[in-house]
Scaffold this motif. Structure first.
Motif, PDB file in Angstrom:
ATOM      1  N   ALA A   7     -68.474 117.443  38.795  1.00  0.00           N
ATOM      2  CA  ALA A   7     -67.275 117.183  39.464  1.00  0.00           C
ATOM      3  C   ALA A   7     -66.436 118.200  39.824  1.00  0.00           C
TER       4      ALA A   7
ATOM      5  N   LEU B 118     -59.966 117.471  40.778  1.00  0.00           N
ATOM      6  CA  LEU B 118     -60.568 117.150  41.973  1.00  0.00           C
ATOM      7  C   LEU B 118     -59.408 116.881  43.170  1.00  0.00           C
TER       8      LEU B 118
ATOM      9  N   LEU C 299     -64.923 121.098  42.839  1.00  0.00           N
ATOM     10  CA  LEU C 299     -64.582 121.395  44.176  1.00  0.00           C
ATOM     11  C   LEU C 299     -64.991 122.982  44.676  1.00  0.00           C
TER      12      LEU C 299
ATOM     13  N   MET D  17     -69.907 113.443  46.902  1.00  0.00           N
ATOM     14  CA  MET D  17     -69.969 114.353  45.752  1.00  0.00           C
ATOM     15  C   MET D  17     -71.132 113.678  45.039  1.00  0.00           C
TER      16      MET D  17
ATOM     17  N   ALA E 257     -61.561 117.265  36.030  1.00  0.00           N
ATOM     18  CA  ALA E 257     -62.364 117.994  36.654  1.00  0.00           C
ATOM     19  C   ALA E 257     -61.471 118.769  38.155  1.00  0.00           C
TER      20      ALA E 257
ATOM     21  N   ALA F 138     -65.453 112.308  36.347  1.00  0.00           N
ATOM     22  CA  ALA F 138     -64.330 112.961  37.174  1.00  0.00           C
ATOM     23  C   ALA F 138     -63.267 113.606  36.026  1.00  0.00           C
TER      24      ALA F 138
ATOM     25  N   ILE G 192     -62.652 109.441  46.848  1.00  0.00           N
ATOM     26  CA  ILE G 192     -64.006 110.378  46.337  1.00  0.00           C
ATOM     27  C   ILE G 192     -65.052 109.255  46.144  1.00  0.00           C
TER      28      ILE G 192
ATOM     29  N   HIS H  14     -64.773 111.583  50.594  1.00  0.00           N
ATOM     30  CA  HIS H  14     -65.440 112.692  50.099  1.00  0.00           C
ATOM     31  C   HIS H  14     -66.755 112.624  49.345  1.00  0.00           C
TER      32      HIS H  14
ATOM     33  N   HIS I 120     -56.148 112.195  45.307  1.00  0.00           N
ATOM     34  CA  HIS I 120     -57.354 111.174  45.895  1.00  0.00           C
ATOM     35  C   HIS I 120     -56.512 109.677  45.899  1.00  0.00           C
TER      36      HIS I 120
END
Length: 304
Positions: A101, A142, A103, A95, A140, A137, A120, A93, A145
């Motif tokens: 950070a 996320l 989605l 970014m 954040a 991160a 990530i 993924h 992951h």
């Protein structure tokens, strides 16, 4: 003979438009198999780049940028992203490290359906001096992951660690493609993509998004050259002049630049014959989308 088992499998490359997906695929493969542009949503097709090594083969699936679709073409692109996840062993993924950070709702919808581990990958870290992935991160949200793998496809920083993390998650299986293959796409497709890339680079505003390219004719060996007849399709008559340019200047420049790339890809001298045709509102018509190789979702399209 090595006692280390051979691994092979698929890695889906996900992310928003302009996150650096195609650039990363090209960097890992070591050759240009996916077109790139500063304009978002350049990638429209799933393109497989193949990384072969003595102990593994990793097949990278470059996917269109994740967006909230606004027309049938974008619905077809998002359907392509979802289909790319079937049978995937790991998802990367991507970014942009220069953006927060977080989605988007469209990303969240894809992430929640992932059938495989997700890594990530903050990208473009060469432009962020002292980039701290953990700090970026932190807090954040996320989602689930299996680690942060910051990279620069330009300098190569972080690529080895990312590649090793992918290989660790591949099953013990034989190679899926010939080790000399760099992509599963044929020369016709790559030639059409080279032309479309130059349209994106050389024309402005919204015009590139209204274009599609088809290679209609391919003849080898005429006068020592490969003849390629291709058509650039647009949606409105008023766009024709912008593609052709004054006295045909723009279409000649697009053709000359694309021809150089096609010759490098094919290893042959090429005569590229470009035409421009109008196909009204092709991005909204399912029959036209299918003609250009896209598979629009059924009415109501998005899976539940």
């Amino acid at each position: 003979m090595s006692s280390v088992p051979f691994r092979s499998g698929f890695a889906a490359i996900l992310g928003r438009p302009n996150a650096g997906k195609s650039t990363l695929v090209n960097a890992l493969v070591g050759a240009k198999v996916s077109i790139v542009s500063a304009k978002p949503q350049t990638t429209r097709d799933r393109i497989r780049g193949i990384v072969s090594h003595e102990g593994y083969q990793l097949v990278l699936i470059d996917t269109p940028g994740i967006i909230e679709p606004r027309d049938r073409l974008n619905e077809a692109l998002m359907e392509s992203v979802r289909e790319s996840l079937a049978g995937t062993d790991v998802a990367l993924h991507l970014m942009d490290s220069g953006e927060p950070a977080a989605l988007t709702p469209a990303e969240l919808a894809v992430v929640q359906r992932l059938p495989c581990p997700r890594l990530i990958v903050p990208t473009k870290i060469d432009a962020r001096r002292g980039f701290d992935a953990a700090e970026w991160a932190s807090g954040a949200g996320l989602g689930a992951h299996e680690g942060l793998f910051p990279v620069s496809a330009v300098t190569g920083e972080g690529l080895d660690a990312l590649l090793a993390a992918c290989v660790d998650r591949l099953p013990e299986e034989a190679a899926l493609f010939d080790p000399d293959d760099l992509t599963d796409r044929d020369l016709r497709f790559l030639a059409a993509e080279a032309i479309r890339e130059k349209v994106f680079e050389m024309t402005g505003q919204e015009l590139p998004y209204a274009t599609a390219v088809r290679v209609e004719e391919w003849r080898d060996g005429e006068g020592g050259k490969t003849y390629i007849g291709a058509t650039v399709y647009i949606e409105r008559e008023s766009q024709k002049g912008m593609i052709i340019g004054q006295g045909g200047r723009m279409i000649r420049e697009i053709g000359a630049a694309a021809r150089r790339d096609i010759e490098e890809i094919s290893g042959a001298s090429v005569f590229l014959d470009l035409r421009v045709k109008v196909r009204k509102n092709w991005r909204r018509r399912d029959a036209d989308l299918k003609m250009f190789g896209y598979q629009p979702p059924r009415a109501g399209g998005r899976p539940k």
